[in-house]
Enzyme design. Structure first.
Site, PDB file in Angstrom:
ATOM      1  N   ARG A  64      -1.615  66.923  26.289  1.00  0.00           N
ATOM      2  CA  ARG A  64      -0.741  66.221  27.231  1.00  0.00           C
ATOM      3  C   ARG A  64      -0.955  66.713  28.662  1.00  0.00           C
ATOM      4  NH1 ARG A  64       3.800  69.033  28.760  1.00  0.00           N
ATOM      5  NH2 ARG A  64       4.979  67.136  29.219  1.00  0.00           N
ATOM      6  N   ASP A 103       7.638  70.172  33.635  1.00  0.00           N
ATOM      7  CA  ASP A 103       7.955  70.611  32.278  1.00  0.00           C
ATOM      8  C   ASP A 103       8.968  71.731  32.300  1.00  0.00           C
ATOM      9  OD1 ASP A 103       4.648  70.380  30.803  1.00  0.00           O
ATOM     10  OD2 ASP A 103       6.373  69.031  30.809  1.00  0.00           O
ATOM     11  N   PRO A 154       1.017  83.953  11.988  1.00  0.00           N
ATOM     12  CA  PRO A 154       2.291  84.582  12.343  1.00  0.00           C
ATOM     13  C   PRO A 154       2.072  85.902  13.090  1.00  0.00           C
ATOM     14  CG  PRO A 154       2.237  83.982  10.003  1.00  0.00           C
ATOM     15  CD  PRO A 154       0.852  83.817  10.522  1.00  0.00           C
ATOM     16  N   GLU A 209      -2.716  84.417   2.197  1.00  0.00           N
ATOM     17  CA  GLU A 209      -2.370  85.624   2.975  1.00  0.00           C
ATOM     18  C   GLU A 209      -3.234  85.732   4.224  1.00  0.00           C
ATOM     19  OE1 GLU A 209       0.396  85.722   0.742  1.00  0.00           O
ATOM     20  OE2 GLU A 209       0.310  87.368   2.182  1.00  0.00           O
TER      21      GLU A 209
HETATM   22  C1  LIG Z   1      -6.452  85.629  11.068  1.00  0.00           C
HETATM   23  O1  LIG Z   1      -5.448  84.635  10.901  1.00  0.00           O
HETATM   24  C2  LIG Z   1      -5.136  84.233   9.635  1.00  0.00           C
HETATM   25  O2  LIG Z   1      -5.645  84.767   8.683  1.00  0.00           O
HETATM   26  C3  LIG Z   1      -4.143  83.115   9.536  1.00  0.00           C
HETATM   27  O3  LIG Z   1      -3.677  83.020   8.191  1.00  0.00           O
HETATM   28  C4  LIG Z   1      -2.513  82.321   7.950  1.00  0.00           C
HETATM   29  C5  LIG Z   1      -1.824  82.556   6.761  1.00  0.00           C
HETATM   30  C6  LIG Z   1      -0.648  81.866   6.494  1.00  0.00           C
HETATM   31  C7  LIG Z   1      -0.161  80.925   7.394  1.00  0.00           C
HETATM   32  C8  LIG Z   1      -0.863  80.686   8.561  1.00  0.00           C
HETATM   33  C9  LIG Z   1      -0.362  79.636   9.503  1.00  0.00           C
HETATM   34  O4  LIG Z   1       0.224  80.134  10.682  1.00  0.00           O
HETATM   35  C10 LIG Z   1       1.601  80.391  10.644  1.00  0.00           C
HETATM   36  O5  LIG Z   1       2.234  80.451   9.606  1.00  0.00           O
HETATM   37  C11 LIG Z   1       2.223  80.575  11.958  1.00  0.00           C
HETATM   38  C12 LIG Z   1       1.612  80.451  13.182  1.00  0.00           C
HETATM   39  N1  LIG Z   1       2.545  80.712  14.126  1.00  0.00           N
HETATM   40  N2  LIG Z   1       3.720  81.019  13.531  1.00  0.00           N
HETATM   41  C13 LIG Z   1       3.540  80.941  12.200  1.00  0.00           C
HETATM   42  C14 LIG Z   1      -2.046  81.381   8.857  1.00  0.00           C
END
Ligand SMILES: COC(=O)COc1cccc(COC(=O)c2cn[nH]c2)c1
Length: 245
Positions: free
Chosen positions: A160, A175, A91, A118
């Site tokens: 795609r 697109d 996120p 997290e």
């Molecule tokens: C360094 O990166 C990380 O630690 C990633 O960790 C997480 C933790 C919880 C959820 C996620 C999945 O991605 C999304 O939720 C997401 C992607 N796009 N919109 C929402 C990933």
């Protein structure tokens, strides 16, 4: 293109082998390998997460496990060969766009790290970035439980665009976003359905008028739903007829 995905839920990536992508894999256009992160745990509980330093809710994914996993999956990059790009859906990432899908489609190898809880210990990202390009990307401003769903979306958007994957390459060129605008409405038979007729212009055979009508609908829709895209258009993108709309 070679795609590797590291996840604690390999089954979540099964849809990659369906339909269009399944055919692309069978045709050898794409290879997809899914790896269970727990392979690189060494304790009886196969722990992949631990409590966060500094306190707070939730758990953080352990660096040792991820470090060993990425070392194993990426392997030794032969000298002279470009390392793969590591993509981490999060996120907190840079927004994933069609332009980035095109960039990724030019890569020969992509590795996806699916975070959960997290997130992954930041040192995994920092360490990986010393030996391959790392992109933390967001597919939207909402929080999923893990990165797997985002990987499905990103892989579909990228695959795609690969030559031979789509039956009709022209549709990838036309697109949404390819001209910076949203796609307008589409219609097919029957001519009238539940009392609603297809716009006459589309049945007129007048290709100039049809192109104008479609662009007007795309401009209207973009202005209504994504004024940010309209504002981002280079001034030369809108001709006089566009401005008159
Ligand atoms: C360094 O990166 C990380 O630690 C990633 O960790 C997480 C933790 C919880 C959820 C996620 C999945 O991605 C999304 O939720 C997401 C992607 N796009 N919109 C929402 C990933």
């Amino acid at each position: 293109m070679r795609i590797d995905v590291v996840t604690i839920f390999p089954g979540y990536l099964a849809p990659l082998r369906e339909a269009l992508l399944g055919r692309a894999i069978d045709a050898g256009l794409i290879s997809v390998a899914v790896h269970d992160l727990r392979t690189w745990t060494h304790d009886v509980h196969q722990a992949v997460d631990d409590a966060p330093y500094g306190g707070g809710p939730g758990m953080v994914m352990r660096p040792q496990v991820w470090g060993e996993a990425l070392d194993a999956v990426v392997g030794d990059v032969p000298s002279g060969e470009a390392p793969p790009r590591l993509i981490v859906p999060t996120p907190a990432g840079r927004p994933f766009t069609q332009a980035m899908a095109h960039e990724y489609a030019a890569e020969s190898r992509l590795v996806f790290a699916c975070g959960r809880y997290e997130g992954i210990d930041q040192r995994v990202i920092d360490d990986a970035a010393t030996w391959m390009p790392v992109d933390e990307v967001s597919i939207g401003d909402y929080v999923l439980v893990g990165g797997e769903v985002a990987v499905l979306a990103i892989v579909e958007a990228v695959a795609r665009l690969l030559p031979g994957v789509l039956g009709n390459p022209a549709s990838a060129e036309q697109d949404s976003f390819s001209d910076g605008l949203l796609e307008g409405p589409a219609y097919t038979r029957p001519e009238t359905w539940r009392g609603r007729a297809v716009p006459d212009v589309l049945r007129s055979g007048n290709h100039g008028a049809i192109a104008r009508w479609r662009r007007d609908r795309a401009l209207e829709r973009t202005a209504a739903r994504r004024p940010d895209l309209l504002a981002a258009l280079p001034p030369t993108a809108l001709d006089r007829a566009d401005r008159a709309l």
